[in-house]
Design a protein around this motif. Structure first.
Motif, PDB file in Angstrom:
ATOM      1  N   THR A  27       0.623  -1.199   0.117  1.00 42.56           N
ATOM      2  CA  THR A  27      -0.132   0.052   0.032  1.00 42.56           C
ATOM      3  C   THR A  27       0.845   1.152   0.015  1.00 42.56           C
ATOM      4  O   THR A  27       0.639   2.262  -0.616  1.00 42.56           O
ATOM      5  N   ASP A  75     -11.971  -2.602  -7.238  1.00 39.75           N
ATOM      6  CA  ASP A  75     -11.251  -2.217  -6.007  1.00 39.75           C
ATOM      7  C   ASP A  75     -10.029  -3.101  -5.384  1.00 39.75           C
ATOM      8  O   ASP A  75      -9.538  -3.128  -4.567  1.00 39.75           O
ATOM      9  N   TYR A 139      -6.776   9.448  -6.684  1.00 39.76           N
ATOM     10  CA  TYR A 139      -6.714   8.761  -5.519  1.00 39.76           C
ATOM     11  C   TYR A 139      -8.390   8.601  -5.316  1.00 39.76           C
ATOM     12  O   TYR A 139      -8.889   7.651  -4.702  1.00 39.76           O
ATOM     13  N   ASP A 144     -11.873   2.313  -2.493  1.00 40.10           N
ATOM     14  CA  ASP A 144     -11.287   2.103  -1.274  1.00 40.10           C
ATOM     15  C   ASP A 144     -10.736   3.284  -0.634  1.00 40.10           C
ATOM     16  O   ASP A 144     -10.561   3.180   0.680  1.00 40.10           O
ATOM     17  N   ASN A 145     -10.529   4.241  -1.528  1.00 47.04           N
ATOM     18  CA  ASN A 145      -9.760   5.415  -0.808  1.00 47.04           C
ATOM     19  C   ASN A 145     -10.788   6.770  -0.393  1.00 47.04           C
ATOM     20  O   ASN A 145     -10.168   7.654   0.035  1.00 47.04           O
ATOM     21  N   SER A 146     -12.166   6.393  -0.299  1.00 52.42           N
ATOM     22  CA  SER A 146     -12.829   7.515   0.176  1.00 52.42           C
ATOM     23  C   SER A 146     -12.722   7.911   1.360  1.00 52.42           C
ATOM     24  O   SER A 146     -13.808   8.773   2.064  1.00 52.42           O
ATOM     25  N   LYS A 147     -11.932   7.271   2.252  1.00 55.28           N
ATOM     26  CA  LYS A 147     -11.940   7.387   3.870  1.00 55.28           C
ATOM     27  C   LYS A 147     -11.227   8.672   4.009  1.00 55.28           C
ATOM     28  O   LYS A 147     -11.480   9.334   5.207  1.00 55.28           O
ATOM     29  N   LEU A 148     -10.538   9.177   3.170  1.00 54.62           N
ATOM     30  CA  LEU A 148      -9.822  10.553   3.677  1.00 54.62           C
ATOM     31  C   LEU A 148     -10.657  11.729   3.020  1.00 54.62           C
ATOM     32  O   LEU A 148     -10.961  11.665   2.034  1.00 54.62           O
ATOM     33  N   SER A 149     -10.627  12.854   3.872  1.00 52.78           N
ATOM     34  CA  SER A 149     -11.226  14.039   3.600  1.00 52.78           C
ATOM     35  C   SER A 149     -10.523  14.768   2.410  1.00 52.78           C
ATOM     36  O   SER A 149      -9.102  13.995   2.181  1.00 52.78           O
ATOM     37  N   GLN A 152      -7.293  15.936   4.188  1.00 54.39           N
ATOM     38  CA  GLN A 152      -6.423  14.790   4.693  1.00 54.39           C
ATOM     39  C   GLN A 152      -5.611  14.232   3.205  1.00 54.39           C
ATOM     40  O   GLN A 152      -4.542  13.922   3.546  1.00 54.39           O
ATOM     41  N   GLN A 153      -6.362  14.433   2.134  1.00 51.36           N
ATOM     42  CA  GLN A 153      -5.572  14.006   0.888  1.00 51.36           C
ATOM     43  C   GLN A 153      -4.607  14.865   0.662  1.00 51.36           C
ATOM     44  O   GLN A 153      -3.550  14.501   0.014  1.00 51.36           O
TER      45      GLN A 153
END
Length: 185
Positions: A27, A75, A139, A144-149, A152-153
C-alpha cells in the motif's frame, strides 16, 4: 544516468513479512507510485524504459497498473499481488524514474516549503495545483480510498511529495526499502 542494482536485491529477508505487513508495504509503495504519477506524469512507457535500463523483467510493468488507468469499479489493487522480490524490483523502477525527474521534484518541494511558510494555499500555484489536482483525481478513482477527506488527501499528497525528494536522490531505493520495512516493526 546509471543506477546499479543494489546488493540487497539478492539477499533474502531472514524474517519475511506477514501477509498483513506485506499488504501495508504494498500500500505504501502504491502511494509512492501515485505521487510519482501525479507530479511527473509517469506512464507505462517510462516504467518500461526503466525496466529495460535496469535489466529488470518487463513483466513487472505489465503487472503494475498506473493510477490513471485504474477503473473506478475495480477495488483490487494490482500491487497487492506482488511478492517481496517483485516489490524490491518495483522500488528500483520507481526510484529510477523519480531520479530522472529529481529537478522537478526539488522545485515542487521548494515551492511547497515557500507557500507553507507564507501560509498560502499550495493549490493556487500552477505546479502544486496540478500535482494536487492529479493526486486527488487519481486517489478518488479508487472506491477504497474514500476514507480521507480532501484536506487529509492534501496532507498525504504533501507528505508523499517530500518523500519523493528523498527517494529520487542517491540511494533513494535504500531509503524507500527501509521505509517499507518500517511496516514490519
Amino acid at each position: 544516468m546509471s543506477i546499479s542494482v543494489p546488493t540487497w536485491g539478492d539477499i533474502p529477508l531472514t524474517n519475511p513479512p506477514t501477509p498483513e505487513q506485506l499488504y501495508q508495504m504494498q500500500t505504501h509503495l502504491d502511494l509512492v507510485l501515485l505521487a510519482s504519477e501525479a507530479l511527473i506524469g509517469v506512464d507505462a512507457d517510462m516504467l518500461l524504459q526503466a525496466t529495460l535500463d535496469l535489466d529488470i523483467s518487463t513483466s513487472l510493468v505489465e503487472k503494475a497498473q498506473l493510477w490513471s488507468n485504474r477503473n473506478k469499479t475495480t477495488d483490487q489493487n494490482p500491487i497487492h499481488s506482488f511478492n517481496v522480490e517483485q516489490l524490491r524490483s518495483l522500488i528500483l523502477v520507481i526510484c529510477y524514474v523519480n531520479q530522472r525527474h529529481q529537478e522537478l521534484i526539488r522545485r515542487a518541494v521548494t515551492l511547497l516549503e515557500q507557500v507553507t511558510a507564507q501560509n498560502k494555499n499550495p493549490a493556487q500555484t500552477t505546479l502544486l495545483g496540478n500535482y494536487l489536482n492529479n493526486f486527488q483525481n487519481f486517489y478518488g478513482n479508487n472506491p477504497d480510498n474514500s476514507k480521507l477527506s480532501p484536506d487529509q488527501q492534501v496532507k498525504l499528497a504533501s507528505k508523499l511529495l517530500i518523500d519523493l525528494l528523498f527517494y529520487s536522490g542517491d540511494r533513494g531505493y535504500d531509503r524507500l526499502w527501509l521505509a517499507l520495512l518500517d511496516y514490519k516493526s
